[in-house]
Design an enzyme around this catalytic site. Sequence first.
Site, short mmCIF file in Angstrom:
data_model
loop_
_atom_site.label_atom_id
_atom_site.label_comp_id
_atom_site.label_asym_id
_atom_site.label_seq_id
_atom_site.Cartn_x
_atom_site.Cartn_y
_atom_site.Cartn_z
N LYS A 264 0.85 -1.18 0.00
CA LYS A 264 0.00 0.00 0.00
C LYS A 264 0.89 1.23 0.00
O LYS A 264 1.71 1.42 0.90
CB LYS A 264 -0.91 0.01 1.24
CG LYS A 264 -1.62 1.35 1.48
CD LYS A 264 -2.53 1.33 2.71
CE LYS A 264 -3.09 2.71 3.02
NZ LYS A 264 -3.97 2.74 4.23
N ASP A 269 -2.58 10.39 3.32
CA ASP A 269 -3.96 9.98 3.53
C ASP A 269 -4.67 11.02 4.39
O ASP A 269 -4.57 11.01 5.61
CB ASP A 269 -4.00 8.61 4.21
CG ASP A 269 -5.42 8.13 4.46
OD1 ASP A 269 -6.36 8.73 3.89
OD2 ASP A 269 -5.60 7.14 5.21
N LYS A 276 -10.06 13.18 7.90
CA LYS A 276 -9.59 12.84 9.24
C LYS A 276 -9.55 14.09 10.12
O LYS A 276 -9.42 15.20 9.60
CB LYS A 276 -8.15 12.30 9.15
CG LYS A 276 -8.01 10.91 8.57
CD LYS A 276 -6.56 10.50 8.49
CE LYS A 276 -6.40 9.12 7.88
NZ LYS A 276 -6.97 8.04 8.69
N ASP A 287 1.75 6.62 5.33
CA ASP A 287 0.75 5.63 4.91
C ASP A 287 1.19 4.87 3.66
O ASP A 287 0.41 4.11 3.09
CB ASP A 287 -0.60 6.34 4.68
CG ASP A 287 -1.78 5.42 4.89
OD1 ASP A 287 -1.61 4.37 5.54
OD2 ASP A 287 -2.88 5.75 4.40
N ASP A 346 -12.09 7.19 3.81
CA ASP A 346 -10.86 6.98 4.58
C ASP A 346 -10.48 5.49 4.63
O ASP A 346 -9.39 5.15 5.08
CB ASP A 346 -11.03 7.54 5.99
CG ASP A 346 -9.71 7.76 6.71
OD1 ASP A 346 -8.66 7.68 6.04
OD2 ASP A 346 -9.75 8.01 7.93
N GLU A 348 -9.36 3.65 2.31
CA GLU A 348 -8.89 3.71 0.92
C GLU A 348 -7.83 2.68 0.59
O GLU A 348 -7.69 2.26 -0.54
CB GLU A 348 -8.35 5.12 0.63
CG GLU A 348 -6.90 5.39 1.03
CD GLU A 348 -6.63 5.30 2.52
OE1 GLU A 348 -7.59 5.39 3.31
OE2 GLU A 348 -5.46 5.11 2.91
N ARG A 350 -7.52 -0.45 1.27
CA ARG A 350 -8.04 -1.73 0.79
C ARG A 350 -8.49 -1.64 -0.66
O ARG A 350 -8.47 -2.63 -1.38
CB ARG A 350 -9.18 -2.18 1.72
CG ARG A 350 -10.35 -1.24 1.75
CD ARG A 350 -11.27 -1.46 2.94
NE ARG A 350 -10.68 -1.01 4.21
CZ ARG A 350 -11.26 -1.15 5.40
NH1 ARG A 350 -12.44 -1.76 5.49
NH2 ARG A 350 -10.67 -0.71 6.50
N1 BES Z 1 -4.08 4.79 6.90
C1 BES Z 1 -5.18 4.56 7.75
C2 BES Z 1 -4.85 3.61 8.91
C3 BES Z 1 -3.84 4.11 9.90
C4 BES Z 1 -4.25 4.81 11.01
C5 BES Z 1 -2.50 3.84 9.72
C6 BES Z 1 -3.31 5.27 11.92
C7 BES Z 1 -1.57 4.29 10.65
C8 BES Z 1 -1.97 5.00 11.74
C9 BES Z 1 -6.33 3.95 6.96
O1 BES Z 1 -6.41 4.37 5.64
C10 BES Z 1 -7.59 4.36 7.63
O2 BES Z 1 -7.87 5.51 7.64
N2 BES Z 1 -8.32 3.39 8.17
C11 BES Z 1 -9.54 3.64 8.83
C12 BES Z 1 -10.55 2.64 8.34
C13 BES Z 1 -11.97 2.96 8.72
C14 BES Z 1 -12.42 4.23 8.03
C15 BES Z 1 -12.85 1.80 8.33
C16 BES Z 1 -9.30 3.50 10.32
O3 BES Z 1 -8.48 2.65 10.71
O4 BES Z 1 -9.89 4.23 11.08
ZN ZN Z 2 -4.67 4.94 4.75
MN MN Z 3 -7.50 6.16 5.41
#
Ligand code: BES
Ligand code: ZN
Ligand code: MN
Length: 498
Positions: A264, A269, A276, A287, A346, A348, A350
């Site tokens: 990824k 992000d 966010k 990210d 967010d 994204e 996946r």
């Molecule tokens: N890049 C983030 C996950 C992340 C969070 C990585 C903190 C490192 C530190 C990912 O894209 C994300 O935002 N995931 C969301 C998913 C949710 C919206 C289903 C999350 O983990 O909150």
């Molecule tokens: Zn992300």
């Molecule tokens: Mn995200």
Amino acid sequence: MPDTLKIAFEALSADPCDQAVILVGPDLKPPATAADLLAPVPDLLKRAVAADGFKGKSGSFVDLLAPQGLSVSRLIAAGTGKVEDWKEQDVVRLGGGICARLPDAALSATILCETTAGPLDAGQAADLALGLRLRFYAFDRYKTKRGNGEEGPKRRTVTFRVADPKAARKAFKAREAVADGVDLARDLVNEPPNVLSPPEFARRASALDKLGVEVAVLGERELKKLGMGALLAVGQGSRKDSQVVVMRWDGGRDGAAPAVFIGKGVCFDTGGISIKPGEGMQDMKGDMGGAAAVTGLMHALAARKARVNAIGIIGLVENMPDGNAYRPGDILTSMSGQTIEIINTDAEGRLVLADLLWYARETFKPRFMVNLATLTGAIMVALGQEHAGLFSNDDDLSGSLTSAGLATGERVWRMPLTSEYDKLMDSQFADMKNAGGRHAGAITAAQFLQRFVGDTTWAHLDIAGTAMNSPKTDLNRSWGSGWGVRLLDRLVSETCEG
Ligand code: BES
Ligand code: ZN
Ligand code: MN
């Protein structure tokens, strides 16, 4: 100019040197060569360790300045712990500890690679040097001033005195390739997002061609032709072109199915329209930690000429809010033909991986594929920063990753995949949705990915907790850890070469 570290190997001897490091265990006796060095003042070590309360434990040190009667300007005794109990990682970590102990002013140090049980073998000496290399890394490219009283960059030389310098040099060469790969991954994660955009990342990955890696960069036009509707949607709100980079190292048998590694690479992000909160958002420059690890791994494999056919695929995008950005409610068609309802822009990562996994499987018929992604905050709730989450449809691959993790210290912990969790990703309007509810967030993300791997042997590593914002250890002081390079290099050497 950054500080540099030169590592050299020479024959074990008590010849005069500037700053000497000796290895001392709980018996508190100097090893044979160190005893020769100490011969003019035979009870010096005994008195020093008594005064210091030093017990020879691993991680402890005694530092003797200008010891009278000796031919060295400084003598550091590094505690080894019980040498009979030494595991590979104990030696690597000892190297990291020694690196930290070398005083700033000392530009040349000499390590006598010997314990009271005898000289270290070539592999152990090289492991010690690897530890120094990993610990030495610092990302200070954007600091225009150095610390108080410091002058220019330091050129440090550390000499390892070993039983068989030629064998140790050879053993270190492979480890140096891996350390260079780790440092490359760290650089990529640490770089700010205004510098490391998707096209710039692709340019840096392209530099691997110097090592004999075949690199292909696919831009938006080609990705559209391939039908990567999920990946492209994520990047469509960005001014920067989305890119997929395919890196190919053919070091194995002609025609042997490749090991495929997928990363990824969300260069920043923001969350997109599902934006966010501001606090901590700067961390989302990391990210792309999965893509960085894959790039670092390909560097390591090529630089040590691994006997494997390996392919690295990274999906580089920027997730931005914009008039052209994708929105919640959108329904995307992925390369596999499966449709995805967007619940949260967010979620994204996946989407990027969905198209890459399908593309990898269809194009390369891998013997196995492993993807790495800073995919969910939920994996940190479950595992903290000590283990990456491991999800897999294959017990053998899981077992190999678990043991490679224990051997390198980049540990993984297996998490479940079952049809009940999978159901949580069903959608009212499309084949699936891109975000589940509050429960089991790391698992539902993995279930989503599994819908794009078919019957290919596969593992997903959720490295949100391990790739960035890393706790400082003996082997890493950097925000971007380069996590995964050593793990996957070991997976390859244990399961594909040989
Ligand atoms: N890049 C983030 C996950 C992340 C969070 C990585 C903190 C490192 C530190 C990912 O894209 C994300 O935002 N995931 C969301 C998913 C949710 C919206 C289903 C999350 O983990 O909150
Ligand atoms: Zn992300
Ligand atoms: Mn995200």
